[in-house]
Design an enzyme around this catalytic site. Structure first.
Site, PDB file in Angstrom:
ATOM      1  CG  ASN A  13      -2.149  -0.934   0.927  1.00 32.89           C
ATOM      2  OD1 ASN A  13      -3.047  -0.586   0.167  1.00 32.89           O
ATOM      3  ND2 ASN A  13      -2.126  -2.124   1.521  1.00 32.89           N
ATOM      4  NE  ARG A  65      -0.903  -0.217  22.973  1.00 32.61           N
ATOM      5  CZ  ARG A  65      -0.432  -1.144  22.140  1.00 32.61           C
ATOM      6  NH1 ARG A  65       0.049  -0.794  20.980  1.00 32.61           N
ATOM      7  NH2 ARG A  65      -0.434  -2.409  22.475  1.00 32.61           N
ATOM      8  CG  MET A  90       1.265  -5.649  11.671  1.00 35.16           C
ATOM      9  SD  MET A  90      -0.418  -5.820  11.027  1.00 35.16           S
ATOM     10  CE  MET A  90      -0.962  -7.239  11.968  1.00 35.16           C
ATOM     11  CG  LEU A  93      -1.928   4.509  16.297  1.00 33.56           C
ATOM     12  CD1 LEU A  93      -2.378   5.664  15.405  1.00 33.56           C
ATOM     13  CD2 LEU A  93      -0.405   4.454  16.359  1.00 33.56           C
ATOM     14  CG  ASN A 107      -5.964   1.002   9.455  1.00 36.03           C
ATOM     15  OD1 ASN A 107      -4.812   0.706   9.116  1.00 36.03           O
ATOM     16  ND2 ASN A 107      -6.839   0.097   9.866  1.00 36.03           N
ATOM     17  CG  HIS A 109      -9.985  -3.945   8.316  1.00 37.60           C
ATOM     18  ND1 HIS A 109      -9.192  -4.523   9.282  1.00 37.60           N
ATOM     19  CD2 HIS A 109     -11.002  -4.818   8.088  1.00 37.60           C
ATOM     20  CE1 HIS A 109      -9.716  -5.685   9.638  1.00 37.60           C
ATOM     21  NE2 HIS A 109     -10.818  -5.892   8.925  1.00 37.60           N
ATOM     22  CG  LEU A 144      -9.194  -3.460  16.365  1.00 35.68           C
ATOM     23  CD1 LEU A 144      -7.791  -2.968  16.043  1.00 35.68           C
ATOM     24  CD2 LEU A 144      -9.167  -4.898  16.835  1.00 35.68           C
ATOM     25  CG  ASP A 145      -9.866  -2.972  12.590  1.00 35.32           C
ATOM     26  OD1 ASP A 145      -8.952  -2.204  12.272  1.00 35.32           O
ATOM     27  OD2 ASP A 145      -9.706  -4.183  12.775  1.00 35.32           O
ATOM     28  CD  GLU A 174      -5.720  -4.031   1.355  1.00 37.66           C
ATOM     29  OE1 GLU A 174      -4.491  -4.052   1.168  1.00 37.66           O
ATOM     30  OE2 GLU A 174      -6.267  -4.517   2.366  1.00 37.66           O
TER      31      GLU A 174
HETATM   32  C1  GRF Z   1      -3.311  -4.897   4.013  1.00 38.53           C
HETATM   33  O1  GRF Z   1      -4.013  -6.035   3.634  1.00 38.53           O
HETATM   34  C2  GRF Z   1      -4.151  -4.026   4.900  1.00 38.53           C
HETATM   35  O2  GRF Z   1      -5.517  -4.139   4.657  1.00 38.53           O
HETATM   36  C3  GRF Z   1      -3.837  -4.527   6.275  1.00 38.53           C
HETATM   37  O3  GRF Z   1      -2.485  -4.894   6.226  1.00 38.53           O
HETATM   38  C4  GRF Z   1      -2.111  -5.224   4.899  1.00 38.53           C
HETATM   39  C5  GRF Z   1      -0.918  -4.409   4.577  1.00 38.53           C
HETATM   40  O4  GRF Z   1      -0.285  -4.807   3.406  1.00 38.53           O
HETATM   41  N1  GRF Z   1      -4.124  -3.502   7.255  1.00 38.53           N
HETATM   42  P1  GRF Z   1       0.979  -4.006   2.867  1.00 38.53           P
HETATM   43  O5  GRF Z   1       2.041  -3.985   3.957  1.00 38.53           O
HETATM   44  O6  GRF Z   1       0.521  -2.625   2.487  1.00 38.53           O
HETATM   45  O7  GRF Z   1       1.440  -4.792   1.669  1.00 38.53           O
END
Ligand code: GRF
Length: 201
Positions: A13, A65, A90, A93, A107, A109, A144-145, A174
């Site tokens: 991404n 954190r 990962m 926050l 973000n 997802h 979360l999310d 994405e």
């Molecule tokens: C993606 O699938 C995103 O939806 C999730 O983590 C993955 C990240 O992929 N949050 P990358 O590191 O951008 O390849």
């Protein structure tokens, strides 16, 4: 606008956003900083290859954190960051961070929220047997999310799909909607009204 991209993994991404800036699709943004919490993230190699400023912050150096987040914020301030883009980052926050950058952290997802939150969203959607899934770009809030949704893209699960082919389809989706969401944000086209994100087209 200066943006920071937070990563932990492959960085596909991040790459999609780099490419969208390079090709002129996103004109109002500069990736001023990439932050990783993993020293061996492939995303860091991508950042360096693109000539971007990249830092690794080791979570083990911090007792909480919030302390980690304060270190990250010190970089955001140094680079005058207007948007934080979480791209496969990962770590959760802290509420402190979220409060400081409210509605300026986004973000992606891999499922259609609010279904299948958490770190194994694609597998969970696959095993549940849904016929439609797809990625969600959303603002970060304290849960979360769960922050206000900016963009979603449906991905149809066909009869001949496998978990792997579904993952591929979702990642391709994405890479379309994340640069699009960044573009909308930096062009000032997003406004948050409660849970609803209004988009000026
Ligand atoms: C993606 O699938 C995103 O939806 C999730 O983590 C993955 C990240 O992929 N949050 P990358 O590191 O951008 O390849």
């Amino acid at each position: 606008m200066n943006i920071a991209v937070f990563v932990s993994g492959k960085g596909t991404n991040l790459q999609a956003i780099i490419d969208a800036i390079d090709s002129g699709k996103i004109k109002e943004a500069v990736i001023s900083l990439v932050i990783s919490d993993r020293s061996n993230a492939i995303a860091l190699d991508r950042a360096k290859k693109a000539g971007l400023e990249a830092v690794y912050i080791n979570p083990r150096d911090f007792s909480s954190r919030e302390e980690f987040d304060k270190k990250a914020i010190s970089y955001l301030e140094k680079y005058n960051i207007g948007l934080v883009v979480l791209a496969g980052f990962m770590r959760l926050l802290s509420p402190y961070f979220v409060g400081r950058y409210r509605n300026r952290i986004i973000n992606i997802h891999p499922t259609l929220l609010p279904s299948f939150k958490g770190t194994s969203g694609i597998k969970d959607a696959w095993e549940y047997g849904v016929k439609i899934t797809g990625p969600t770009v959303h603002f970060i809030n304290e849960d979360l999310d769960a922050g206000p949704i900016i963009l979603q893209k449906p991905v149809i699960i066909e009869e001949n799909d496998t978990l792997e082919s579904l993952e591929d389809k979702i990642h391709r989706a994405e890479h379309e909607i994340y640069p699009e969401a960044v573009k909308l944000f930096v062009e000032g086209k997003l406004s948050v009204e409660g849970r609803r994100v209004k988009i000026k087209r």
